[in-house]
Design an enzyme around this catalytic site. Structure first.
Site, PDB file in Angstrom:
ATOM      1  N   TYR A  33       0.829  -1.200   0.000  1.00  0.00           N
ATOM      2  CA  TYR A  33       0.000   0.000   0.000  1.00  0.00           C
ATOM      3  C   TYR A  33       0.861   1.247   0.000  1.00  0.00           C
ATOM      4  O   TYR A  33       2.077   1.180   0.210  1.00  0.00           O
ATOM      5  CB  TYR A  33      -0.965  -0.003   1.194  1.00  0.00           C
ATOM      6  N   ARG A 100      -7.900 -20.267  -2.352  1.00  0.00           N
ATOM      7  CA  ARG A 100      -6.893 -20.100  -1.303  1.00  0.00           C
ATOM      8  C   ARG A 100      -5.827 -21.186  -1.375  1.00  0.00           C
ATOM      9  O   ARG A 100      -6.115 -22.381  -1.226  1.00  0.00           O
ATOM     10  CB  ARG A 100      -7.549 -20.116   0.082  1.00  0.00           C
ATOM     11  N   LYS A 149       6.487  -1.960   1.896  1.00  0.00           N
ATOM     12  CA  LYS A 149       5.307  -1.386   2.554  1.00  0.00           C
ATOM     13  C   LYS A 149       4.118  -2.334   2.393  1.00  0.00           C
ATOM     14  O   LYS A 149       3.193  -2.089   1.621  1.00  0.00           O
ATOM     15  CB  LYS A 149       5.014   0.008   1.987  1.00  0.00           C
ATOM     16  N   GLU A 182      11.902   2.136  14.378  1.00  0.00           N
ATOM     17  CA  GLU A 182      10.954   3.144  13.898  1.00  0.00           C
ATOM     18  C   GLU A 182       9.652   2.991  14.657  1.00  0.00           C
ATOM     19  O   GLU A 182       9.510   2.101  15.495  1.00  0.00           O
ATOM     20  CB  GLU A 182      10.724   2.996  12.393  1.00  0.00           C
ATOM     21  N   LEU A 207      11.223   1.229   7.277  1.00  0.00           N
ATOM     22  CA  LEU A 207      10.692   1.631   5.978  1.00  0.00           C
ATOM     23  C   LEU A 207      11.351   2.968   5.607  1.00  0.00           C
ATOM     24  O   LEU A 207      11.473   3.853   6.459  1.00  0.00           O
ATOM     25  CB  LEU A 207       9.177   1.831   6.076  1.00  0.00           C
TER      26      LEU A 207
HETATM   27  N1  PLP Z   1       7.445   3.543   9.024  1.00  0.00           N
HETATM   28  C1  PLP Z   1       6.314   2.816   8.975  1.00  0.00           C
HETATM   29  C2  PLP Z   1       6.300   1.454   9.608  1.00  0.00           C
HETATM   30  C3  PLP Z   1       5.161   3.319   8.342  1.00  0.00           C
HETATM   31  O1  PLP Z   1       4.041   2.589   8.291  1.00  0.00           O
HETATM   32  C4  PLP Z   1       5.209   4.630   7.780  1.00  0.00           C
HETATM   33  C5  PLP Z   1       4.037   5.198   7.121  1.00  0.00           C
HETATM   34  O2  PLP Z   1       2.988   4.631   7.055  1.00  0.00           O
HETATM   35  C6  PLP Z   1       6.391   5.352   7.861  1.00  0.00           C
HETATM   36  C7  PLP Z   1       7.503   4.775   8.481  1.00  0.00           C
HETATM   37  C8  PLP Z   1       6.505   6.727   7.279  1.00  0.00           C
HETATM   38  O3  PLP Z   1       6.525   6.665   5.875  1.00  0.00           O
HETATM   39  P1  PLP Z   1       6.039   7.879   4.979  1.00  0.00           P
HETATM   40  O4  PLP Z   1       6.827   9.075   5.416  1.00  0.00           O
HETATM   41  O5  PLP Z   1       6.350   7.464   3.593  1.00  0.00           O
HETATM   42  O6  PLP Z   1       4.582   8.041   5.239  1.00  0.00           O
END
Ligand code: PLP
Length: 286
Positions: A33, A100, A149, A182, A207
């Site tokens: 996503y 499935r 993501k 994070e 991420l």
């Molecule tokens: N880290 C995680 C686990 C996230 O889910 C998100 C955003 O949804 C971020 C960092 C921040 O990413 P972005 O700045 O691209 O929204």
């Protein structure tokens, strides 16, 4: 006004928007996503979000369901039909609908695509930023491909719910070495006593947030130094400031970690300056 969602080629009333029970997103969290900020009716940093979408899809071998230009049209149309001026647009692509079975379905199976858009109140976000938010720390328990993501967000959901129960906004995952990776849905930052901005490198464990990438440019514009290195919870507790970043929250000051104040327990000047300058640097296309 009734909301509209885009589902596999059709704009449908949000209340009736649905995918099949054997959609692999539903069965296996087999999908990815993106979330883009919408400001003044326009997408912020669309190009980078689409780049990351292409990368995420490539990493799990799902093909892009339509050319990026067409996807841009769908995103804009969903924003327009929902009359979103300020808020977010959400896009999800899964491996599609198939009987499935863990193995990938036949390659002819079309990926599923869903787009939704939702308004939010900028005044409320500003009030939050003026106050700052709290975070809790939790042990890192996610897989090591958090650079993708994916919609598989159960550890993030559980951690964020734990944060909410504790009266905090976000949960920071902490690795075995005691270093912050994070947040559940944000990247984590501190400002050291020496005034250095510190955030974890994006090569592993996090991420690569689009907001994070833009904040590097914002810091440069403000002539602030950023160090890309991991920091411990103890360092964060001794920091002058802390903040989190994400497309949906931009730069949000963190004023408490596990109930302890950060700095003076109030939003600091660095986070404030980064937040104020962010949209001068972020890309906005028509
Ligand atoms: N880290 C995680 C686990 C996230 O889910 C998100 C955003 O949804 C971020 C960092 C921040 O990413 P972005 O700045 O691209 O929204």
């Amino acid at each position: 006004m009734s909301r509209i969602a885009y589902v596999n080629g059709l704009y449908v009333p949000h209340a009736e928007a649905a995918v099949h029970v054997e959609d692999r997103g539903y069965q296996f969290a087999d999908g990815v996503y993106e979330v883009c900020e919408v400001r003044g009716g326009k997408m912020v940093d669309e190009r980078r979000h689409m780049q990351r979408l292409v990368r995420s899809l490539g990493e799990i071998h799902i093909r892009l369901p339509m050319p990026l230009a067409a996807l841009g049209v769908v995103l804009r149309e969903t924003i327009r039909r929902n009359r979103v001026r300020d808020g977010i647009v959400y896009l999800q692509v899964t491996r599609g609908v198939a009987r499935r079975d863990h193995y990938f379905p036949d390659p002819s199976t079309p990926p599923s695509i869903v787009v939704t858009a939702r308004a939010s109140d900028p005044a409320r976000a500003e009030a939050s930023a003026a106050q700052g938010v709290g975070v809790i720390t939790v042990p890192e328990n996610r897989w090591d491909r958090v650079d993708i993501k994916t919609v598989g967000l159960l550890p993030n959901v559980l951690a964020k719910e734990q944060a909410k129960t504790a009266g905090a906004r976000e949960a920071w995952f902490v690795d075995k070495e005691g270093r912050v990776t994070e947040g559940g849905s944000t990247n984590a930052w501190i400002v050291t006593a020496e005034g250095r901005i510190v955030t974890r490198p994006a090569e592993a464990g996090i991420l690569r947030g689009i907001t994070r990438t833009v904040v590097f440019e914002v810091a440069e514009k403000l002539q602030l130094r950023v160090e890309e290195r991991a920091f411990t919870v103890a360092e964060a507790l001794a920091a002058r400031e802390a903040f989190i970043t994400a497309a949906s929250t931009v730069v949000m000051p963190v004023v408490r970690i596990d109930g302890h104040p950060v700095g003076e327990g109030r939003p600091g000047p660095v986070a404030r300056a980064l937040r104020e300058t962010f949209h001068q640097v972020a890309e906005v296309a028509d």
